[in-house]
Enzyme design. Structure first.
Site, short mmCIF file in Angstrom:
data_model
loop_
_atom_site.label_atom_id
_atom_site.label_comp_id
_atom_site.label_asym_id
_atom_site.label_seq_id
_atom_site.Cartn_x
_atom_site.Cartn_y
_atom_site.Cartn_z
N GLN B 85 0.81 -1.26 -0.16
CA GLN B 85 0.05 -0.02 0.01
C GLN B 85 0.75 1.25 -0.07
O GLN B 85 1.97 1.32 0.34
CB GLN B 85 -0.85 -0.10 1.35
CG GLN B 85 -0.25 -0.21 2.61
CD GLN B 85 -0.97 -0.80 3.73
OE1 GLN B 85 -2.21 -0.80 3.66
NE2 GLN B 85 -0.43 -1.11 4.67
N TYR B 115 -10.14 5.35 19.30
CA TYR B 115 -10.40 4.15 18.63
C TYR B 115 -9.57 2.96 19.33
O TYR B 115 -9.90 1.92 19.67
CB TYR B 115 -9.85 4.26 17.15
CG TYR B 115 -9.58 2.91 16.56
CD1 TYR B 115 -10.93 2.51 15.97
CD2 TYR B 115 -8.53 2.59 16.13
CE1 TYR B 115 -10.83 1.13 15.40
CE2 TYR B 115 -8.43 1.35 15.61
CZ TYR B 115 -9.56 0.59 14.87
OH TYR B 115 -9.40 -0.22 14.45
N ASP B 140 0.61 -0.03 13.87
CA ASP B 140 1.19 1.27 14.36
C ASP B 140 1.45 1.02 15.52
O ASP B 140 2.24 1.82 16.43
CB ASP B 140 -0.02 2.25 14.39
CG ASP B 140 -1.47 1.81 14.66
OD1 ASP B 140 -1.42 1.80 15.91
OD2 ASP B 140 -2.38 1.70 13.88
N GLU B 160 0.94 -8.49 11.58
CA GLU B 160 0.77 -7.43 10.70
C GLU B 160 1.56 -7.63 9.55
O GLU B 160 2.56 -8.26 9.52
CB GLU B 160 1.27 -6.08 11.38
CG GLU B 160 1.78 -4.98 10.43
CD GLU B 160 0.48 -4.22 9.90
OE1 GLU B 160 -0.44 -3.84 10.61
OE2 GLU B 160 0.56 -3.96 8.67
N ASP B 191 0.80 -12.46 6.42
CA ASP B 191 -0.63 -12.35 6.24
C ASP B 191 -1.39 -13.16 7.31
O ASP B 191 -0.91 -14.17 7.78
CB ASP B 191 -0.72 -13.26 4.89
CG ASP B 191 -2.13 -13.27 4.42
OD1 ASP B 191 -2.59 -12.18 3.90
OD2 ASP B 191 -2.79 -14.45 4.76
N ALA B 192 -2.39 -12.49 7.57
CA ALA B 192 -3.08 -12.77 8.84
C ALA B 192 -3.91 -14.01 8.58
O ALA B 192 -3.82 -15.01 9.69
CB ALA B 192 -4.23 -11.79 9.21
N ASP B 210 -7.82 -5.08 14.15
CA ASP B 210 -7.61 -3.77 13.73
C ASP B 210 -7.23 -3.54 12.25
O ASP B 210 -6.02 -3.16 11.76
CB ASP B 210 -6.62 -3.18 14.66
CG ASP B 210 -6.35 -1.73 14.57
OD1 ASP B 210 -7.06 -1.03 13.57
OD2 ASP B 210 -5.14 -1.40 14.81
#
Lengths: 343, 343
Positions: B85, B115, B140, B160, B191-192, B210
């Site tokens: 991304q 959040y 993050d 992540e 990859d999750a 998240d």
């Protein structure tokens, strides 16, 4: 990015909100001001035209600097200056029709119900059998529509200063202006302070102040003398609900208002909030106060809307407010509890 | 306004979000795409450059057409394309530093806490003594920071996919990346779906997803196979908290997610929401689910944060979340109750 660009004094580089502070009258300037809020097919609070080199846009409003919410404009339906303010109505791409006063978004057809229902039912569902209600401002009629759901109510006075807001609402926002059609409604087109100082002591069970932001003419509606007049116009144990800005942006202002209310109102004083997407930061707050007399616990809806037979009015039922939302509205984030010292 | 303008196929008139759907790679286009989100000193989700006649601006994102929230940009601090991304960090005029992924605002320093605290404490305060926690996404570090307040927790796995998000957070958002410093944290950059399918059955007490919006790579994180893998990775009576969009904008999506969750999770399924000013419509929602086993009533914080000794971590206490807010988060406006049929 050259920060000096911000310091230009040329009118084209000054946000319209700042121009308002000056004494000005030429039509050309007014025209520029209204136009300035709709640029390239988008409305923003406040967006001026580009600067001299045509590159920098301004959206700055002193109430929420450094950010802007923008709506895509399909068509401008009305723009005119009343005796008090600039009135703009446009059809948006995805939020229905939108009412703007002095460059500030007042309501959209898509989310207006959240605000109108909360400001009306938070106070009226906190007391049993409200009979006499005063609405200050609210010339669009939306609050009246909500107050009218309460069958116990016998009289709804509304004091709105600007006839143009009422006329525009009747023309473009029939779903809000329907509030004026209730036979219990008595309209007073006049200054709220003038009106309320002549109200017999203890006349109202509830007063709802649906004012614009406290800059300019609405400033005196968040100050102590006005609260004193309201307290006097309320019966013992009567209630006030006052629009009270955003907990994310205006904690100083909220602090000042609550502090003044605590001095004046000898019953309870509480802060509540609701989600309204098109208001700055996506929330709007309410200060609820009661006068000395039968105690009021605003967090408990003793007059639940679910039990009101008249709550479904003109085939429409409340779309945002319910008793769960009522209770939840008083739960405050920790930073609000901390920053608003007198809560 | 000529509606045909919208139908132009020239790339300069297509919002960057639509360009993403195509197979493209040239650096020049990527550069244009990143630039397009910051025009004339303002960031918008998504604002492309002007069209050919230089008059029309586009802010359209397919997730929230016809509206845009804009932040004034002081300085762009970082912009680069990772394997997955576009990553953009800028210093804003009034919201601190801002993280943007693929043109979508992920967090600002001013309101991120709302959040992060809600997505972490809603699930962890709904069960007693959570020990093993998995965070999916959240590179993050903000969610880790919040999970780490729970002294009962012994293991915090985080999966992540994008190392660049982690690196950027450590460089520009130390108050979030502090979450990685807790010795209980185990980082898995992968990859999750790959990660979670290899997790031993019943390993976790809680899983927190998240993720970014379910367009593009995050799409499969809101679908049934992923939920099935999570359910399998949770112990009986274990809980999932999944970011679940805006109740004002995405009721169809929420409906679909809840419907899939109801099929998969045999315990409770609930929807909660919080106010986050810089997210579209000013709110963000969460779906909370529990697996078959000891019953969980998410509306009751049985593990209240006010009683946790470790809740004040690194001299900072939660700024948004508290037990009152926890309970209130499950109160839904009437239109949500009506539109999300399976609630």
């Amino acid at each position: 990015m050259d920060q000096n660009e911000n310091n230009e004094t040329d009118q084209t580089t000054i946000p319209p909100c700042c121009l308002k502070a000056r004494a000005y009258s030429p039509d050309a300037e007014l025209e520029a001001n209204v136009h300035a809020t709709v640029v390239s097919g988008w409305f923003s609070e406040h967006q001026s035209s580009s600067d001299k080199v045509g590159k920098r846009m301004y959206f700055n409003n002193p109430m929420w600097p450094g950010e802007a919410h923008s709506l895509e404009v399909e068509k401008i339906l009305f723009k005119e200056r009343s005796k008090y303010q600039e009135v703009l109505v446009f059809e948006s791409a995805t939020y229905g029709k939108v009412l703007v006063l002095d460059g500030i978004l007042q309501l959209t057809e898509r989310d207006e119900f959240a605000y109108q229902e909360m400001i009306a039912h938070l106070p009226l569902c906190s007391i049993k059998s409200p009979k006499n209600v005063l609405v200050v401002g609210g010339g669009d009629g939306g609050v009246l529509r909500e107050v009218a759901r309460h069958t116990s109510v016998e009289l709804i006075d509304i004091c709105e200063i600007d006839q143009m807001v009422i006329d525009v609402s009747k023309k473009f926002f029939p779903e809000l202006a329907v509030g004026f059609e209730d036979p219990r409604v008595h309209l007073h087109v006049q200054d709220a302070l003038e009106f309320i100082k002549n109200v017999p002591k203890g006349k109202y069970d509830a007063v709802i102040v649906d004012s614009s932001d406290p800059v300019g003419p609405a400033q005196e509606l968040v100050e102590r003398p006005f609260f004193e007049m309201i307290a006097s116009a309320l019966r013992p144990g009567g209630v006030l609900c006052n629009m009270a800005e955003s907990m994310w942006l205006h904690t100083h202002l909220i602090n000042d208002m609550i502090s003044a209310c605590r001095d004046v109102f000898k019953g309870s004083v509480r802060y509540a909030w609701a989600s309204v997407p098109t208001y700055p930061s996506g929330v709007i707050g309410f200060i609820l106060c009661s006068t000395e007399g039968p105690p009021v616990d605003f967090r408990v809806p003793v007059n639940p809307i679910e039990s009101l037979e008249g709550a479904i009015k003109n085939q429409s039922e409340p779309r945002f407010y319910n008793s769960q939302i009522h209770r939840a509205a008083f739960a405050l984030p920790s930073f609000v509890r901390k920053q608003v010292s007198c809560l």
